[in-house]
Design an enzyme around this catalytic site. Structure first.
Site, PDB file in Angstrom:
ATOM      1  N   HIS A 112       0.505  -5.706   9.751  1.00  0.00           N
ATOM      2  CA  HIS A 112      -0.076  -6.553   8.990  1.00  0.00           C
ATOM      3  C   HIS A 112       0.739  -6.589   7.464  1.00  0.00           C
ATOM      4  O   HIS A 112       0.902  -5.568   7.141  1.00  0.00           O
ATOM      5  CB  HIS A 112      -1.788  -6.973   8.224  1.00  0.00           C
ATOM      6  N   GLU A 115       3.620 -14.605  10.680  1.00  0.00           N
ATOM      7  CA  GLU A 115       2.761 -14.919   9.413  1.00  0.00           C
ATOM      8  C   GLU A 115       3.518 -14.199   8.633  1.00  0.00           C
ATOM      9  O   GLU A 115       3.875 -13.533   7.694  1.00  0.00           O
ATOM     10  CB  GLU A 115       1.533 -13.552   9.436  1.00  0.00           C
TER      11      GLU A 115
END
Ligand code: PEP
Length: 268
Positions: free
Chosen positions: A104, A176
């Site tokens: 992430h 992302e």
């Protein structure tokens, strides 16, 4: 509630949320009860949540259907050892986690996770039969310099180095873009997302051959019920990975419903 399966594709639709550093065990237990109801209504959708580590042990006793996965937001690459504060793959298995996210943007930027670290985490997650959600994405600066593709290529090549192709059914990718994630970020347009998603698909095929076509690619970055329909209409993503907008059951459901109704109109 009526049963509703996306009609246009035999591939499942993937839909999940990263709760980040939010929620108590009681709150996550209530969320899992809601997810089980939702999973029965949408059997063609693979749902997942990534709650904080501290809540995972409190979920073990809740049976869940196969289309609900519960995962962790990170893990260490070692099974055990002198790594104060860290959590390992065997520990995640011990509390019944199905899945672990690695890479992430907040881990990469705030905790200095390198691609080499992520590669070790991914290989160890596979050794322990965990599914892996790998997040990749470029920063605003990298996009500004025109190095989005180089960034994605490097992340995929290093993070997935040595990944056993026989375990590809346990891999998902979340695209992302770092500039589109979280509070105060900029919403990406489908025209910005789609070339990156196509590029990722091409790299997965280059790395794994035709099997690379089967790896789900999700989009994440400020997705909500208002903006998600164009992402489904105008990109080739296999699902959505949502933060803030899906932290409450009502929000989770309204983004999911909007995404599925967009998905049905794509090919109907
Ligand atoms: C995230 O942090 O991975 C994310 C997608 O968050 P948000 O939807 O809140 O931008």
């Amino acid at each position: 509630m009526m049963s509703c399966t996306p009609s246009h594709s035999s591939r499942p639709f993937y839909f999940g949320s990263n709760f980040k550093m939010h929620k108590t065990t009681a709150e996550v237990r209530a969320f899992v009860a809601f997810l089980k109801e939702t999973a029965a209504v949408y059997p063609g959708v693979q749902l997942f949540i990534l709650p904080p580590f501290t809540t995972l042990g409190g979920l073990v006793d809740i049976p869940r259907p196969a289309n609900v996965w519960i995962g962790a937001q990170d893990m260490h690459w070692a099974d055990s050892g002198a790594y104060t504060g860290a959590i390992s793959a065997p520990m995640l298995r011990d509390v019944g986690a199905d899945l672990v996210m690695v890479g992430h943007a907040e881990r990469r930027v705030l905790f200095y996770d390198t691609d080499q670290d992520l590669n070790k985490k991914i290989l160890n997650a596979l050794r322990h039969d965990l599914r892996v959600l790998l997040c990749v994405g470029e920063t605003a600066e990298q996009r500004g310099y025109g190095t989005t593709e180089e960034t994605l290529a490097t992340q995929l090549r290093i993070d997935l180095h040595g990944f056993d192709p026989r375990a590809l059914d346990r891999l998902m990718i979340a695209y992302e873009p770092v500039w589109a994630i979280g509070e105060g970020s900029q919403e990406a347009t489908p025209a910005e997302i789609e070339p990156a998603v196509q590029f990722i698909r091409g790299r997965l095929v280059a790395l794994f051959g035709e099997a690379g076509q089967t790896i789900p690619i999700l989009y994440g970055g400020s997705v909500n019920a208002q903006n998600c329909m164009p992402y489904i209409h105008s990109t080739s993503v296999d699902g959505l990975f949502v933060g803030r907008a899906a932290w409450q059951p009502e929000g989770f459901l309204s983004v999911l419903k909007a995404a599925l109704s967009a998905r049905q109109t794509v090919t109907s």
